[in-house]
Motif scaffolding. Structure first.
Motif, PDB file in Angstrom:
ATOM      1  N   THR A  80       0.920  -1.033   0.100  1.00  0.00           N
ATOM      2  CA  THR A  80      -0.063  -0.063   0.079  1.00  0.00           C
ATOM      3  C   THR A  80       0.818   1.265  -0.114  1.00  0.00           C
ATOM      4  OG1 THR A  80      -0.043   0.189   2.324  1.00  0.00           O
ATOM      5  CG2 THR A  80      -1.821  -1.268   1.250  1.00  0.00           C
ATOM      6  N   LEU A  81       0.217   2.282  -0.298  1.00  0.00           N
ATOM      7  CA  LEU A  81       1.080   3.643  -0.346  1.00  0.00           C
ATOM      8  C   LEU A  81       1.290   3.905   1.150  1.00  0.00           C
ATOM      9  CD1 LEU A  81      -0.143   6.724  -1.847  1.00  0.00           C
ATOM     10  CD2 LEU A  81       0.616   6.984   0.381  1.00  0.00           C
ATOM     11  N   GLU A  82       0.651   3.688   2.089  1.00  0.00           N
ATOM     12  CA  GLU A  82       0.727   3.958   3.278  1.00  0.00           C
ATOM     13  C   GLU A  82       2.060   3.104   3.839  1.00  0.00           C
ATOM     14  OE1 GLU A  82      -3.016   5.669   2.019  1.00  0.00           O
ATOM     15  OE2 GLU A  82      -2.126   3.667   2.052  1.00  0.00           O
ATOM     16  N   ALA A  83       2.104   1.993   3.564  1.00  0.00           N
ATOM     17  CA  ALA A  83       3.260   1.175   4.042  1.00  0.00           C
ATOM     18  C   ALA A  83       4.429   1.686   3.487  1.00  0.00           C
ATOM     19  CB  ALA A  83       2.795  -0.159   3.616  1.00  0.00           C
ATOM     20  N   LEU A 106      -1.000  13.507  -3.573  1.00  0.00           N
ATOM     21  CA  LEU A 106      -0.107  14.209  -2.636  1.00  0.00           C
ATOM     22  C   LEU A 106      -0.408  14.404  -1.256  1.00  0.00           C
ATOM     23  CD1 LEU A 106       1.549  16.524  -5.114  1.00  0.00           C
ATOM     24  CD2 LEU A 106       2.998  14.749  -3.911  1.00  0.00           C
ATOM     25  N   ALA A 107      -1.787  14.501  -1.368  1.00  0.00           N
ATOM     26  CA  ALA A 107      -2.670  14.668   0.016  1.00  0.00           C
ATOM     27  C   ALA A 107      -2.462  13.367   0.807  1.00  0.00           C
ATOM     28  CB  ALA A 107      -4.043  15.209  -0.156  1.00  0.00           C
ATOM     29  N   ARG A 108      -2.662  12.202   0.100  1.00  0.00           N
ATOM     30  CA  ARG A 108      -2.527  10.983   0.863  1.00  0.00           C
ATOM     31  C   ARG A 108      -1.217  10.558   1.170  1.00  0.00           C
ATOM     32  NH1 ARG A 108      -4.084   6.401  -3.151  1.00  0.00           N
ATOM     33  NH2 ARG A 108      -3.947   4.930  -1.163  1.00  0.00           N
ATOM     34  N   ILE A 109      -0.235  10.881   0.372  1.00  0.00           N
ATOM     35  CA  ILE A 109       0.955  10.766   0.766  1.00  0.00           C
ATOM     36  C   ILE A 109       1.539  11.717   2.095  1.00  0.00           C
ATOM     37  CG2 ILE A 109       3.763  11.035   0.182  1.00  0.00           C
ATOM     38  CD1 ILE A 109       2.887  10.507  -2.765  1.00  0.00           C
ATOM     39  N   ASP A 110       1.084  12.846   2.165  1.00  0.00           N
ATOM     40  CA  ASP A 110       1.305  13.908   2.973  1.00  0.00           C
ATOM     41  C   ASP A 110       0.625  13.344   4.383  1.00  0.00           C
ATOM     42  OD1 ASP A 110       1.965  16.280   4.560  1.00  0.00           O
ATOM     43  OD2 ASP A 110       0.605  17.634   3.526  1.00  0.00           O
ATOM     44  N   PRO A 136      -2.549  18.565   4.090  1.00  0.00           N
ATOM     45  CA  PRO A 136      -2.531  19.004   5.431  1.00  0.00           C
ATOM     46  C   PRO A 136      -1.053  19.684   5.854  1.00  0.00           C
ATOM     47  CG  PRO A 136      -2.311  16.501   5.400  1.00  0.00           C
ATOM     48  CD  PRO A 136      -2.590  16.949   3.982  1.00  0.00           C
ATOM     49  N   ALA A 137       0.035  19.219   5.345  1.00  0.00           N
ATOM     50  CA  ALA A 137       1.120  20.019   5.621  1.00  0.00           C
ATOM     51  C   ALA A 137       2.129  20.228   4.456  1.00  0.00           C
ATOM     52  CB  ALA A 137       2.130  19.072   6.577  1.00  0.00           C
TER      53      ALA A 137
END
Length: 320
Positions: A80-83, A106-110, A136-137
Motif C-alpha cells: 500500500t501507499l501508506e506502507a 500528494l494529500a494521501r502521501i502527506d 495537510p502539511a
C-alpha cells in the motif's frame, strides 16, 4: 511543523510512489547510490516492470560507479501507499501528469508520511502551488523535477510552491546533491520549469518543419547531434553564443546579431498535431531507428551519455 529530523547526508530510506519510467528511474538511481528503497504503484504488473527497468539500468549504473552497499536487493515493493512511506526519510512521487490525481495522491502521501519528512514531486509541468492545495502539511512539499532517465541524467530542478517553507526547498536541494544529482534550485515557479521550456521550443520548431515538409526527422536530429549539441554539454546555449561574439563576447554578439531576432526563424506557437503529422513523426522515428529496438536504443543512449559526461568532466578537471 517540525523540520526534518534527518539531515540530508543521514538519509538511508527513500520511498518512491509511482514506478513507471520516471519513478522506476528514480528507484534505480537511489538503489545505485546505496539507499534502501520502498516503492509502491497501483498497477497490477508494476513490480515486474519495475524490476525489469532496474535490471536494464544496472549496467549503466555499474559503469558510472555504484556507492558502497548499493544493491538491487535493497528494493522493497510495498502493498500500500501508506506502507511505502511509513518509514521513509524522503519521498519522491512520480505519478502520471494529471492534476486532480496529483492533488489527491500528494494529500494521501502527506497524511501518511512521518512529520517533517520532505515530499518531492517529479511533475514535469504542474506547479507545486496548484498540487499542494489539499495537503495537510503543504509546507514540506517541493517539486524535484528530473530528466529521463533519472538514473543517468544528473539534472533535477527544485522549487517550492506558495505554501512551501524555505527550509524544505533547501533540505531537498542538499539531499539531491548528496544523492548524486546536479541541482538547480529555482528562484520562482514557472510553468514547465527551465529545461523543459527550452526543450519545448526546439520540439515545436521541429514539428513545424516536419509538418511543412521543410525537414525530416533524421535531418532534424542530425542538425543537433552533429551541430550545436556537441557544444552544449560543456557550455550551454548562452556561453556558446558568448563565444560567437569573438573577443567582444555576448555584447558584440547581441549588437551584431540582435536585429536577426526579428527575423522569421522560429514559430514558437505549436503546430496543429494532425493525424498526418503524427504519422510522419512516427514513421520518421521508425526509419531513424533502423530496426533497433527501444531496449537497444536505450543501451546505446546510455553508453553515449556516459562517454560524453566523462569527456566533459575530464576537460573540466584540466585533462587532455
Amino acid at each position: 511543523m517540525n523540520h526534518n529530523t534527518a539531515s540530508p547526508a543521514d538519509v538511508r530510506r527513500v520511498a518512491c510512489i509511482g514506478a513507471g519510467v520516471i519513478g522506476g528511474g528514480w528507484v534505480a538511481h537511489f538503489l545505485a547510490r546505496g539507499y534502501h528503497v520502498t516503492a509502491w504503484d497501483p498497477a497490477a504488473d508494476a513490480e515486474a516492470k519495475l524490476r525489469r527497468l532496474v535490471d536494464a539500468a544496472w549496467p549503466a549504473l555499474t559503469e558510472l560507479g555504484l556507492a558502497d552497499g548499493a544493491s538491487r536487493d535493497n528494493l522493497t515493493i510495498a502493498p500500500t501507499l501508506e506502507a511505502a512511506v511509513s518509514g521513509a526519510e524522503f519521498v519522491q512521487e512520480s505519478a502520471p501528469e494529471d492534476l486532480a490525481l496529483k492533488r489527491d495522491l500528494l494529500a494521501r502521501i502527506d497524511a501518511a508520511t512521518p512529520a517533517g519528512v520532505v515530499i518531492s514531486s517529479s511533475t514535469s509541468g504542474y506547479g507545486m502551488t496548484e498540487m499542494q492545495a489539499d495537503c495537510p502539511a503543504p509546507q514540506r512539499l517541493v517539486v524535484g523535477h528530473p530528466f529521463n532517465p533519472p538514473y543517468l541524467i544528473p539534472l533535477v530542478e527544485v522549487v517550492g510552491g506558495e505554501r512551501t517553507e524555505r527550509w524544505a526547498v533547501e533540505w531537498a536541494s542538499e539531499f539531491f546533491e548528496v544523492a548524486g544529482k546536479s541541482v538547480i534550485t529555482m528562484d520562482r515557479e514557472v510553468p514547465g520549469f527551465i529545461a523543459n521550456r527550452l526543450q519545448e521550443a526546439i520540439w515545436r520548431e521541429a514539428l513545424h518543419m516536419v509538418a511543412n515538409g521543410e525537414a525530416t526527422v533524421e535531418q532534424i536530429d542530425a542538425s543537433i547531434t552533429e551541430g550545436p549539441g556537441l557544444r552544449w554539454p560543456l557550455l550551454g546555449p548562452c556561453l556558446t553564443f558568448h563565444l560567437a561574439g569573438g573577443e567582444g563576447g555576448m555584447a558584440h554578439m547581441l549588437d551584431h546579431f540582435g536585429p536577426s531576432l526579428k527575423s522569421p526563424w522560429t514559430r514558437l506557437e505549436a503546430p496543429e498535431l494532425t493525424e498526418e503529422l503524427r504519422d510522419r513523426m512516427v514513421k520518421g522515428c521508425e526509419d531513424a531507428a533502423d530496426g533497433r529496438s527501444i531496449a537497444e536504443l536505450v543501451a546505446e543512449r546510455d553508453r553515449a551519455v556516459i562517454a560524453v559526461m566523462r569527456a566533459v568532466e575530464n576537460v573540466r578537471k584540466g585533462g587532455s
